[in-house]
Design an enzyme around this catalytic site. Structure first.
Site, PDB file in Angstrom:
ATOM      1  N   ILE A 108      -6.704   4.332   7.820  1.00 14.35           N
ATOM      2  CA  ILE A 108      -5.567   5.209   7.516  1.00 14.35           C
ATOM      3  C   ILE A 108      -5.285   5.337   6.019  1.00 14.35           C
ATOM      4  O   ILE A 108      -4.610   6.264   5.596  1.00 14.35           O
ATOM      5  CB  ILE A 108      -4.262   4.811   8.254  1.00 14.35           C
ATOM      6  CG1 ILE A 108      -3.851   3.368   7.960  1.00 14.35           C
ATOM      7  CG2 ILE A 108      -4.383   5.055   9.756  1.00 14.35           C
ATOM      8  CD1 ILE A 108      -2.407   3.068   8.341  1.00 14.35           C
ATOM      9  N   GLY A 135      -6.557   1.902  -0.363  1.00 12.21           N
ATOM     10  CA  GLY A 135      -5.722   1.544  -1.510  1.00 12.21           C
ATOM     11  C   GLY A 135      -6.588   1.111  -2.684  1.00 12.21           C
ATOM     12  O   GLY A 135      -7.820   1.108  -2.588  1.00 12.21           O
ATOM     13  N   ALA A 136      -5.933   0.736  -3.768  1.00 10.92           N
ATOM     14  CA  ALA A 136      -6.672   0.303  -4.946  1.00 10.92           C
ATOM     15  C   ALA A 136      -7.412  -1.010  -4.654  1.00 10.92           C
ATOM     16  O   ALA A 136      -8.515  -1.243  -5.146  1.00 10.92           O
ATOM     17  CB  ALA A 136      -5.712   0.113  -6.109  1.00 10.92           C
ATOM     18  N   GLU A 137      -6.793  -1.847  -3.831  1.00 10.28           N
ATOM     19  CA  GLU A 137      -7.341  -3.176  -3.579  1.00 10.28           C
ATOM     20  C   GLU A 137      -7.845  -3.370  -2.173  1.00 10.28           C
ATOM     21  O   GLU A 137      -8.668  -4.232  -1.913  1.00 10.28           O
ATOM     22  CB  GLU A 137      -6.221  -4.210  -3.790  1.00 10.28           C
ATOM     23  CG  GLU A 137      -6.197  -4.819  -5.141  1.00 10.28           C
ATOM     24  CD  GLU A 137      -5.499  -6.176  -5.086  1.00 10.28           C
ATOM     25  OE1 GLU A 137      -5.880  -7.015  -4.271  1.00 10.28           O
ATOM     26  OE2 GLU A 137      -4.569  -6.353  -5.866  1.00 10.28           O
ATOM     27  N   ALA A 138      -7.263  -2.584  -1.252  1.00 10.57           N
ATOM     28  CA  ALA A 138      -7.551  -2.836   0.159  1.00 10.57           C
ATOM     29  C   ALA A 138      -7.685  -1.559   0.969  1.00 10.57           C
ATOM     30  O   ALA A 138      -7.127  -0.522   0.614  1.00 10.57           O
ATOM     31  CB  ALA A 138      -6.421  -3.686   0.751  1.00 10.57           C
ATOM     32  N   LYS A 165       0.868  -1.646  18.279  1.00 11.65           N
ATOM     33  CA  LYS A 165      -0.157  -1.196  17.330  1.00 11.65           C
ATOM     34  C   LYS A 165      -0.261  -2.239  16.229  1.00 11.65           C
ATOM     35  O   LYS A 165       0.742  -2.869  15.861  1.00 11.65           O
ATOM     36  CB  LYS A 165       0.250   0.144  16.710  1.00 11.65           C
ATOM     37  CG  LYS A 165       0.086   1.311  17.662  1.00 11.65           C
ATOM     38  CD  LYS A 165       0.485   2.588  16.959  1.00 11.65           C
ATOM     39  CE  LYS A 165       0.488   3.757  17.932  1.00 11.65           C
ATOM     40  NZ  LYS A 165       1.226   4.890  17.384  1.00 11.65           N
ATOM     41  N   ASP A 224       6.750  -6.043  -6.036  1.00 12.23           N
ATOM     42  CA  ASP A 224       6.326  -4.631  -6.032  1.00 12.23           C
ATOM     43  C   ASP A 224       7.230  -3.818  -5.097  1.00 12.23           C
ATOM     44  O   ASP A 224       6.749  -3.100  -4.225  1.00 12.23           O
ATOM     45  CB  ASP A 224       4.858  -4.558  -5.579  1.00 12.23           C
ATOM     46  CG  ASP A 224       4.201  -3.211  -5.852  1.00 12.23           C
ATOM     47  OD1 ASP A 224       4.742  -2.434  -6.674  1.00 12.23           O
ATOM     48  OD2 ASP A 224       3.149  -2.924  -5.253  1.00 12.23           O
TER      49      ASP A 224
HETATM   50  N1  LIG Z   1       2.380  -3.216   8.564  1.00 14.25           N
HETATM   51  C1  LIG Z   1       2.377  -1.920   8.285  1.00 14.25           C
HETATM   52  N2  LIG Z   1       2.935  -1.023   9.127  1.00 14.25           N
HETATM   53  C2  LIG Z   1       2.933   0.285   8.848  1.00 14.25           C
HETATM   54  N3  LIG Z   1       2.378   0.839   7.747  1.00 14.25           N
HETATM   55  C3  LIG Z   1       1.808   0.009   6.862  1.00 14.25           C
HETATM   56  C4  LIG Z   1       1.775  -1.410   7.073  1.00 14.25           C
HETATM   57  N4  LIG Z   1       1.132  -1.986   6.036  1.00 14.25           N
HETATM   58  C5  LIG Z   1       0.776  -0.971   5.227  1.00 14.25           C
HETATM   59  N5  LIG Z   1       1.171   0.231   5.699  1.00 14.25           N
HETATM   60  C6  LIG Z   1       0.957   1.564   5.084  1.00 14.25           C
HETATM   61  O1  LIG Z   1      -0.136   1.505   4.204  1.00 14.25           O
HETATM   62  C7  LIG Z   1       0.294   1.701   2.852  1.00 14.25           C
HETATM   63  C8  LIG Z   1      -0.457   0.769   1.911  1.00 14.25           C
HETATM   64  O2  LIG Z   1      -0.310  -0.585   2.341  1.00 14.25           O
HETATM   65  P1  LIG Z   1       0.045  -1.738   1.302  1.00 14.25           P
HETATM   66  O3  LIG Z   1       0.064  -3.035   2.029  1.00 14.25           O
HETATM   67  O4  LIG Z   1       1.278  -1.327   0.588  1.00 14.25           O
HETATM   68  O5  LIG Z   1      -1.229  -1.717   0.354  1.00 14.25           O
HETATM   69  P2  LIG Z   1      -1.436  -1.381  -1.193  1.00 14.25           P
HETATM   70  O6  LIG Z   1      -1.634  -2.717  -1.814  1.00 14.25           O
HETATM   71  O7  LIG Z   1      -2.640  -0.517  -1.216  1.00 14.25           O
HETATM   72  O8  LIG Z   1      -0.197  -0.676  -1.697  1.00 14.25           O
HETATM   73  C9  LIG Z   1       1.806   1.474   2.873  1.00 14.25           C
HETATM   74  O9  LIG Z   1       2.480   2.202   1.863  1.00 14.25           O
HETATM   75  C10 LIG Z   1       2.168   1.955   4.266  1.00 14.25           C
HETATM   76  O10 LIG Z   1       2.296   3.367   4.287  1.00 14.25           O
HETATM   77 MG   LIG Z   2       1.834  -0.833  -1.328  1.00 15.12          MG
END
Ligand SMILES: Nc1ncnc2c1ncn2[C@@H]1O[C@H](COP(=O)(O)OP(=O)(O)O)[C@@H](O)[C@H]1O
Ligand SMILES: [Mg+2]
Length: 205
Positions: A4, A7-10, A28, A120
């Protein structure tokens, strides 16, 4: 399993609980997998990803005693994977009311009171589900009861609000502070935000 977001790291994948584990419910789940960076030395790269994965999982888990966070289902150290509950809602970036802002302020206060700094707090790392505030993405967090990192935490949120809600940020920010004031030492942290802003202006000149 569906990718879905990259990201920059994951990389983030959405799956059903059943798909990964066993038939249980309609839950989910979200899989966050830290990906390797080609430009880093492979050993160092792996070590860094392991460290950050464990750090994020630990904070995510600890924060649960103070605020809503996704349930932690699994941590795979070697694969650098965190499996957690998927929070089906809207990000604060897309949906933020004055009442939600008040609740966000209260939640941040709870987190800080427990000695956890998110690191953050942006409107992309807050999800609102059925009127409840959830915090995600603790990768840059730390354990600290110091005024400075807590003020920096709030300062970052203020900066983000200005850019994502440029029409309404002032009233939203006012409510966030209102909610935050419900903790002890709130005034000290809030006045430090002002110091940080002054420092910022000084540096720019
Ligand atoms: N547990 C979760 N439930 C729903 N959406 C999530 C969840 N974790 C991440 N996301 C979605 O994925 C995006 C990126 O995840 P995040 O953990 O913030 O990674 P990053 O380090 O790339 O910012 C979030 O802004 C959110 O939209
Ligand atoms: Mg994030």
């Amino acid at each position: 399993m569906k990718l879905i977001r990259k990201g920059a790291e994951a990389d983030l994948y959405l799956a059903s609980f059943e798909e990964l584990y066993f038939p249980w419910n309609q839950e989910k789940i979200l899989i966050k997998k830290r990906i390797s960076k080609g430009y880093r030395n492979p050993d160092l790269d792996h070590e860094l990803r392991v460290r950050r994965t464990l750090h994020e999982a630990r904070l995510l888990h600890e924060a649960k005693t103070a605020v809503n966070t996704p349930i932690l289902y699994e941590v795979n150290k070697n694969e650098c994977i965190i499996v957690m509950e998927y929070i089906e809602g809207m990000r604060a970036k897309e949906w933020l009311t004055e009442d939600t802002a008040l609740q966000i302020g209260r939640s941040i206060a709870q987190l800080h009171q427990k000695g956890i700094v998110h690191g953050d707090i942006t409107t992309s790392n807050i999800i609102i589900k059925e009127g409840h505030i959830y915090f995600i993405d603790f990768g840059l967090g730390e354990f600290s009861t110091e005024v400075e990192p807590q003020a920096v935490d709030l300062h970052l949120l203020k900066q983000t609000l200005k850019s994502t809600h440029h029409e309404t940020w002032q009233s939203l920010w006012k409510n966030i502070l209102e909610g935050y004031k419900e903790r002890e030492n709130a005034e000290e942290v809030i006045s430090r935000i002002e110091d940080i802003e002054k420092r910022g202006r000084y540096v720019k000149r």
